[in-house]
Every structure is written in structure tokens, then in C-alpha cells.
Design a protein around this motif. Structure first.
Motif, mmCIF file in Angstrom:
data_model
loop_
_atom_site.group_PDB
_atom_site.id
_atom_site.type_symbol
_atom_site.label_atom_id
_atom_site.label_comp_id
_atom_site.label_asym_id
_atom_site.label_seq_id
_atom_site.Cartn_x
_atom_site.Cartn_y
_atom_site.Cartn_z
ATOM 1 N N ASN A 67 0.664 -1.056 0.127
ATOM 2 C CA ASN A 67 0.055 -0.002 -0.084
ATOM 3 C C ASN A 67 0.877 1.245 -0.051
ATOM 4 N N ASP A 71 0.931 3.906 -2.815
ATOM 5 C CA ASP A 71 0.495 5.269 -2.870
ATOM 6 C C ASP A 71 1.541 6.458 -2.486
ATOM 7 N N SER A 133 -4.894 -1.394 -2.243
ATOM 8 C CA SER A 133 -4.313 -0.278 -2.855
ATOM 9 C C SER A 133 -4.996 0.409 -4.390
#
Length: 289
Positions: A67, A71, A133
């Protein structure tokens, strides 16, 4: 040595290791209840205890690492997250990739040593953990996906003991799913404006704060309902019912905190939910012995 210690701290901050408190209790709750059914005792042995810890840690490290890797661009544009290690350079993209691969392989290897079904399930589990995600980039159902990711913990726990999936473990898992999705909605209230600006699909950015809080309350009502069904179908005793009642009280307190002051979101998110998992675990522990 100092550099190694600093790097460990950076990775710990990257994956927010202290938040493991959310998933770990429910893995071991499932393992204890399953062990009582199979062995007549809540203790399932040191080997499975160690493997259970490693499975939980590697799965969570993989999910959080993936994630954070995905990100990097989003976190850099959010004032709340711009100082995270994946953004400020303390942990490089290549280091994150290595961390992700090591934990994915570690999870698969641990699952192999647990039993055959655990090994086969390790691959779709990793896929589900990684999918969160992507979901928030095109669907506000991302909160549910996060809930499912942590909700897999009780199912993983019962598979480790019985190599089957029981009805009560599914009910416990659904409860965990609604619990996590519900408090993630509250946590996401902090990022309404940023999500709108970046075009991210969260329930708060789509429906607003008031409707989000209502949806969170509905989710947490479902949490209590499914945990009650878990207690009933697993033929648990008084302390298990008490765990459900205490959870209902703590979730109500969480919503009271948020209703009064959005600045208490962090307290509601980590402190209340962290203690909820621990209290639930210890009450089930008492009930199974």
C-alpha cells in the motif's frame, strides 16, 4: 549498528507495526475456539503459535508495504501523510519492493508449514491484501476491501487448526470486516478534501461526513450482530457473550468521541479499537479455559 536501528524504526513507521493489534487478537481467538472443538483445549501448541504470529506479521507487512509503495504519489500530496518514510526518502522504492517480496515469500513459506489448505489459500489471500491499494482509485468500496483483508484473520486461524472453514469462523470474520470498515470510515473523515482534490473514491468524499458517520454506525451494528452470531454458533459461554457486550459499549464510545470532536479521530481509531481487540481476546481466552 545505529544505522540498522534507524532503518528498522523507519520500516516500523512505514507499515505502522503497532497497528498489528487489530488483526492478531482475532487470529488467536479463532485458533483457540477451533482448538477447543478439536482438542478439547484452548492451547494449540507452541509450533502453531509461532507460525500464527509469523503468518500474521508477514501478511500485514506485505499489505502495508504494498500500500505504501503504491501510494507514494498520493501520500506526497496529502499534508497528513507527506512525512511518511515512503515519501520523504527514508525508505526508497527499491527497499520497499524488497520488503514486499520478502514478506510475501515469508507468508507463503509459513503457510506451507502450517498445512496444505493454508498453503493453497496463501496466494488468493495475498491478492486480496494487495487489491486494497487499487480499489480506492476507482471505487468507494475500498473500505470494505480493507475490512475483508483483516476479516480473513479468523478464517486463517481456524484453517491453521482444523484445515477447514467453519460457519462460526465466517461469522466472526464478517464481524471483523464490518468492524474494520466502520472505523476506517471514521479515520477517512480526515481526508475528505484531499480525496476530492485528488479524485480518490472514498465514502466520505462521495457522501459527506454526516452520511459517512451514519454508515459507520450501521457497519458497527452489523459487527456486534455477527459477533453475537459467532458466539451462538460456536457454543461459547458467558464470557464470550460479555465480550460482545463490551465491544458494543466500546464501539458506541468511539462514535460518541467522533460526534463530539473530529480532532479525536486518532484516539477513537487506535486507542479504542486497539483495546477492543485485546479485551475481546482475553474474554474469549477466559471463556475457553
Amino acid at each position: 549498528m545505529e544505522n540498522i536501528k534507524k532503518k528498522i524504526n523507519d520500516f516500523s513507521e512505514l507499515v505502522m507495526f503497532k497497528h498489528s493489534v487489530f488483526a492478531l487478537p482475532f487470529i488467536f481467538i479463532a485458533m483457540m475456539v477451533a482448538s477447543v472443538e478439536v482438542n478439547g483445549s484452548a492451547w494449540f501448541g507452541l509450533k502453531l503459535f509461532i507460525l500464527g504470529v509469523f503468518a500474521a506479521v508477514t501478511a500485514r507487512n506485505f499489505a502495508m508495504g504494498f500500500n505504501r509503495y503504491m501510494d507514494r504519489d498520493i501520500d506526497a500530496l496529502n499534508p497528513r501523510t507527506k512525512n511518511r518514510p515512503n515519501v520523504d526518502g527514508r525508505v526508497s522504492a527499491s527497499q520497499m519492493l524488497g520488503f514486499i517480496i520478502i514478506n510475501a515469500l515469508g507468508f507463503i513459506v509459513v503457510a506451507y508449514f502450517i498445512n496444505t489448505l493454508a498453503f493453497y489459500l496463501s496466494f488468493p489471500i495475498l491478492f486480496i491484501l494487495a487489491s486494497y491499494s487499487y480499489f480506492k482509485r476507482f471505487s468507494y468500496l475500498a473500505h470494505i476491501i480493507l475490512g475483508i483483508s483483516l476479516g480473513l484473520a479468523p478464517i486463517a486461524g481456524v484453517v491453521a487448526i482444523t484445515e477447514t472453514i467453519t460457519l462460526w469462523s465466517v461469522l466472526l470474520s464478517i464481524g471483523v470486516m464490518f468492524w474494520v470498515a466502520g472505523f476506517d470510515l471514521l479515520y477517512s473523515l480526515q481526508d475528505i478534501e484531499v480525496d476530492k482534490k485528488l479524485g480518490l473514491h472514498s465514502i466520505p468524499s462521495v457522501f459527506g461526513a454526516n452520511k459517512t458517520m451514519l454508515i459507520s454506525k450501521v457497519f458497527h451494528f452489523c459487527t456486534v450482530l455477527f459477533w453475537l452470531l459467532f458466539v451462538i454458533t460456536s457454543n461459547s459461554g458467558f464470557f464470550a457473550y460479555l465480550a460482545v457486550v463490551v465491544s458494543a459499549v466500546m464501539l458506541s464510545y468511539e462514535h460518541i468521541l467522533i460526534n463530539r470532536d473530529f480532532n479525536k479521530i486518532d484516539k477513537a481509531f487506535f486507542t479504542v479499537n486497539g483495546y477492543l481487540g485485546i479485551v475481546f481476546f482475553f474474554l474469549i481466552l477466559i471463556d475457553t479455559f
